[in-house]
Design an enzyme around this catalytic site. Structure first.
Site, PDB file in Angstrom:
ATOM      1  N   SER A 222      47.508  28.880  43.159  1.00  0.00           N
ATOM      2  CA  SER A 222      46.353  29.625  43.677  1.00  0.00           C
ATOM      3  C   SER A 222      45.078  29.045  43.086  1.00  0.00           C
ATOM      4  O   SER A 222      45.041  28.640  41.920  1.00  0.00           O
ATOM      5  CB  SER A 222      46.496  31.115  43.378  1.00  0.00           C
ATOM      6  OG  SER A 222      46.422  31.353  42.001  1.00  0.00           O
ATOM      7  N   GLY A 224      41.767  30.524  43.538  1.00  0.00           N
ATOM      8  CA  GLY A 224      40.657  31.457  43.705  1.00  0.00           C
ATOM      9  C   GLY A 224      40.080  31.390  45.122  1.00  0.00           C
ATOM     10  O   GLY A 224      40.831  31.370  46.107  1.00  0.00           O
ATOM     11  N   GLY A 227      41.482  29.160  47.864  1.00  0.00           N
ATOM     12  CA  GLY A 227      42.761  29.413  48.532  1.00  0.00           C
ATOM     13  C   GLY A 227      43.957  28.977  47.727  1.00  0.00           C
ATOM     14  O   GLY A 227      44.059  29.307  46.549  1.00  0.00           O
ATOM     15  N   GLY A 253      46.139  37.547  42.894  1.00  0.00           N
ATOM     16  CA  GLY A 253      47.311  36.690  42.707  1.00  0.00           C
ATOM     17  C   GLY A 253      48.603  37.442  43.001  1.00  0.00           C
ATOM     18  O   GLY A 253      49.540  36.891  43.593  1.00  0.00           O
ATOM     19  N   ASP A 254      48.656  38.702  42.611  1.00  0.00           N
ATOM     20  CA  ASP A 254      49.864  39.511  42.847  1.00  0.00           C
ATOM     21  C   ASP A 254      50.055  39.761  44.344  1.00  0.00           C
ATOM     22  O   ASP A 254      51.173  39.762  44.860  1.00  0.00           O
ATOM     23  CB  ASP A 254      49.757  40.853  42.114  1.00  0.00           C
ATOM     24  CG  ASP A 254      49.389  40.670  40.652  1.00  0.00           C
ATOM     25  OD1 ASP A 254      49.743  39.623  40.088  1.00  0.00           O
ATOM     26  OD2 ASP A 254      48.720  41.559  40.098  1.00  0.00           O
TER      27      ASP A 254
HETATM   28  N1  LIG Z   1      36.641  34.629  46.018  1.00  0.00           N
HETATM   29  C1  LIG Z   1      37.693  34.688  46.835  1.00  0.00           C
HETATM   30  N2  LIG Z   1      37.518  34.696  48.170  1.00  0.00           N
HETATM   31  C2  LIG Z   1      38.581  34.760  49.007  1.00  0.00           C
HETATM   32  N3  LIG Z   1      39.857  34.789  48.596  1.00  0.00           N
HETATM   33  C3  LIG Z   1      40.079  34.772  47.275  1.00  0.00           C
HETATM   34  C4  LIG Z   1      39.026  34.731  46.320  1.00  0.00           C
HETATM   35  N4  LIG Z   1      39.566  34.732  45.084  1.00  0.00           N
HETATM   36  C5  LIG Z   1      40.909  34.772  45.265  1.00  0.00           C
HETATM   37  N5  LIG Z   1      41.226  34.782  46.574  1.00  0.00           N
HETATM   38  C6  LIG Z   1      42.560  34.792  47.175  1.00  0.00           C
HETATM   39  O1  LIG Z   1      43.466  35.294  46.218  1.00  0.00           O
HETATM   40  C7  LIG Z   1      44.430  34.296  45.857  1.00  0.00           C
HETATM   41  C8  LIG Z   1      44.771  34.426  44.384  1.00  0.00           C
HETATM   42  O2  LIG Z   1      43.580  34.282  43.628  1.00  0.00           O
HETATM   43  P1  LIG Z   1      43.530  33.608  42.206  1.00  0.00           P
HETATM   44  O3  LIG Z   1      43.730  32.151  42.315  1.00  0.00           O
HETATM   45  O4  LIG Z   1      42.268  34.083  41.578  1.00  0.00           O
HETATM   46  O5  LIG Z   1      44.809  34.255  41.516  1.00  0.00           O
HETATM   47  P2  LIG Z   1      45.141  34.474  39.983  1.00  0.00           P
HETATM   48  O6  LIG Z   1      44.445  33.457  39.146  1.00  0.00           O
HETATM   49  O7  LIG Z   1      46.602  34.606  39.887  1.00  0.00           O
HETATM   50  O8  LIG Z   1      44.464  35.885  39.753  1.00  0.00           O
HETATM   51  P3  LIG Z   1      45.044  37.201  39.043  1.00  0.00           P
HETATM   52  O9  LIG Z   1      45.959  36.767  37.938  1.00  0.00           O
HETATM   53  O10 LIG Z   1      43.805  37.891  38.544  1.00  0.00           O
HETATM   54  O11 LIG Z   1      45.728  38.002  40.098  1.00  0.00           O
HETATM   55  C9  LIG Z   1      43.788  32.974  46.238  1.00  0.00           C
HETATM   56  O12 LIG Z   1      44.795  31.993  46.483  1.00  0.00           O
HETATM   57  C10 LIG Z   1      43.008  33.373  47.495  1.00  0.00           C
HETATM   58  O13 LIG Z   1      43.848  33.380  48.631  1.00  0.00           O
HETATM   59  O1  LIG Z   2      48.357  40.483  30.621  1.00  0.00           O
HETATM   60  P1  LIG Z   2      49.085  39.996  31.866  1.00  0.00           P
HETATM   61  O2  LIG Z   2      50.447  40.591  31.949  1.00  0.00           O
HETATM   62  O3  LIG Z   2      49.039  38.529  32.053  1.00  0.00           O
HETATM   63  O4  LIG Z   2      48.267  40.551  33.118  1.00  0.00           O
HETATM   64  C1  LIG Z   2      48.161  41.935  33.319  1.00  0.00           C
HETATM   65  C2  LIG Z   2      47.181  42.219  34.430  1.00  0.00           C
HETATM   66  O5  LIG Z   2      45.886  41.711  34.153  1.00  0.00           O
HETATM   67  O6  LIG Z   2      47.649  41.615  35.623  1.00  0.00           O
HETATM   68  C3  LIG Z   2      47.392  42.438  36.741  1.00  0.00           C
HETATM   69  C4  LIG Z   2      46.555  41.705  37.746  1.00  0.00           C
HETATM   70  O7  LIG Z   2      47.167  40.529  38.147  1.00  0.00           O
HETATM   71  C5  LIG Z   2      46.759  43.699  36.198  1.00  0.00           C
HETATM   72  O8  LIG Z   2      47.209  44.829  36.878  1.00  0.00           O
HETATM   73  C6  LIG Z   2      47.120  43.707  34.744  1.00  0.00           C
HETATM   74  O9  LIG Z   2      46.233  44.420  33.925  1.00  0.00           O
END
Ligand SMILES: Nc1ncnc2c1ncn2[C@@H]1O[C@H](COP(=O)(O)OP(=O)(O)OP(=O)(O)O)[C@@H](O)[C@H]1O
Ligand SMILES: O=P(O)(O)OC[C@@]1(O)O[C@H](CO)[C@@H](O)[C@@H]1O
Length: 321
Positions: A222, A224, A227, A253-254
């Site tokens: 992922s 952000g 995409g 991300g979830d």
């Molecule tokens: N600013 C944005 N605009 C549109 N889509 C977004 C944006 N940020 C995230 N996304 C969507 O959400 C998906 C997951 O985001 P990201 O890469 O931030 O995941 P992550 O780092 O695992 O985040 P988290 O651990 O907080 O859930 C991206 O692949 C995209 O499809």
């Molecule tokens: O500390 P971890 O386990 O890496 O992440 C936990 C967490 O940030 O992940 C979720 C969003 O992805 C939140 O609901 C939760 O607080």
């Protein structure tokens, strides 16, 4: 619809606070706040359940503040098989500012001893036979070492159910070493696995393919607002969301993991899965919480996603073996 087990070894109550801007060292006044039962595995479970799957949630829950989780599980309609441990489940603070910046303050979590790990393995052994997939998501609580985590992922592998893994740090390296079926690092986490920063799409593809070579079938990276990239033995694809107004990126991300697993369970062609997962995760950032499968413009978001097959492989319809 399928049966899925969603594991949160270290769940959390998310205290989401919205405010104009954070001023460190001052009294800050919020615009709104809310507390939700969460943690990555639970967030994935919530989306999968909304999509109609039969979901069992497990992991470790602190017995001193379990009420909020029990009420949430009942409201979502998921089966609660969490192992109770002494103490409290952590509270994670999410500060969302008006410009879309999010600051996470995540706690360590409740201590988990070997007895409880053995109890979790017993739950998994009991239920894995009827499950189509196991999702493990989130960090490790105190008491679960990366080595013990790797052993746990390998144990689930012996239950002959595909494991989808989304974690970070030392747990990510240990978990990847156990060769799950699918993983979802972001670009920073991918760089941590590789031991060097992953900058730019070519480097992402190269690193993702190296993960495929270790035996991991589906590598979702992922990126952000840029995409994601999906690399499988059948080919590599990228998917970009349209620009959306960002309120909180916390569960994006979830949402991606849940939507991608849904596509796999439904045996959709890869393009359909990527479009759906990108659109639903883009919706997730427009508000606090996971993506809303009932968002009125979800179809529009899907059509606005830009998909590209980056390398030739077998035909896209054959992305799973
Ligand atoms: N600013 C944005 N605009 C549109 N889509 C977004 C944006 N940020 C995230 N996304 C969507 O959400 C998906 C997951 O985001 P990201 O890469 O931030 O995941 P992550 O780092 O695992 O985040 P988290 O651990 O907080 O859930 C991206 O692949 C995209 O499809
Ligand atoms: O500390 P971890 O386990 O890496 O992440 C936990 C967490 O940030 O992940 C979720 C969003 O992805 C939140 O609901 C939760 O607080």
């Amino acid at each position: 619809m399928a049966r899925v087990i969603a594991i949160s070894l270290n769940p959390a109550l998310d205290l989401s606070i919205q405010l104009d801007a954070v001023r460190p060292g001052e009294v800050n006044r919020s615009e709104s706040s809310r507390m939700d039962a969460a943690g990555k595995g639970n967030n994935v479970a919530r989306v999968l359940r909304a999509l109609g799957h039969d979901v069992l949630v497990t992991g470790f829950l602190g017995e001193d503040n379990q009420g909020a989780f029990e009420r949430a599980f009942a409201a979502w309609g998921v089966e609660d098989a969490f192992v109770r441990v002494p103490g409290e489940t952590r509270v994670n603070v999410k500060l969302s500012e008006a410009d879309g910046r999010v600051t996470d303050i995540n706690g360590p979590g409740a201590q988990v001893g070997e007895t409880y790990l053995a109890a979790l393995e017993a739950v998994l052994a009991d239920h894995a036979g009827r499950a189509s997939a196991v999702v493990m998501a989130g960090s490790l609580p105190p008491g679960v070492s990366p080595e013990r985590f790797e052993q746990l992922v390998r144990f689930i592998g012996t239950l002959e159910v595909p494991v989808w893994l989304d974690t970070s740090g030392a747990a990510l390296k240990a978990g990847f070493a156990a060769v799950p079926f699918a993983v979802k690092p972001n670009d920073v986490e991918l760089g941590e696995w590789l031991g060097a920063p992953v900058n730019g799409r070519e480097a992402v593809v190269e690193a993702a393919r190296r993960l495929n070579e270790t035996g991991i079938h589906n590598v979702f990276v992922s990126l952000g607002g840029d995409g994601m990239v999906l690399s499988t033995p059948a080919g590599v694809w990228s998917a970009r969301p349209p620009a959306v107004e960002v309120v909180s990126t916390v569960c994006a991300g979830d949402t991606l993991v849940a939507a991608a697993l849904h596509g796999e369970l439904m045996q959709w062609p890869v393009e359909e899965t990527l479009r759906f997962a990108t659109a639903l995760s883009a919706d997730a950032v427009r508000h606090v919480g996971v993506g809303d499968i009932h968002a009125t413009d979800l179809e529009t978001l899907k059509t606005q996603c830009v998909l590209q097959q980056l390398t030739d492989g077998r035909p896209a319809g054959e992305w799973r073996v």
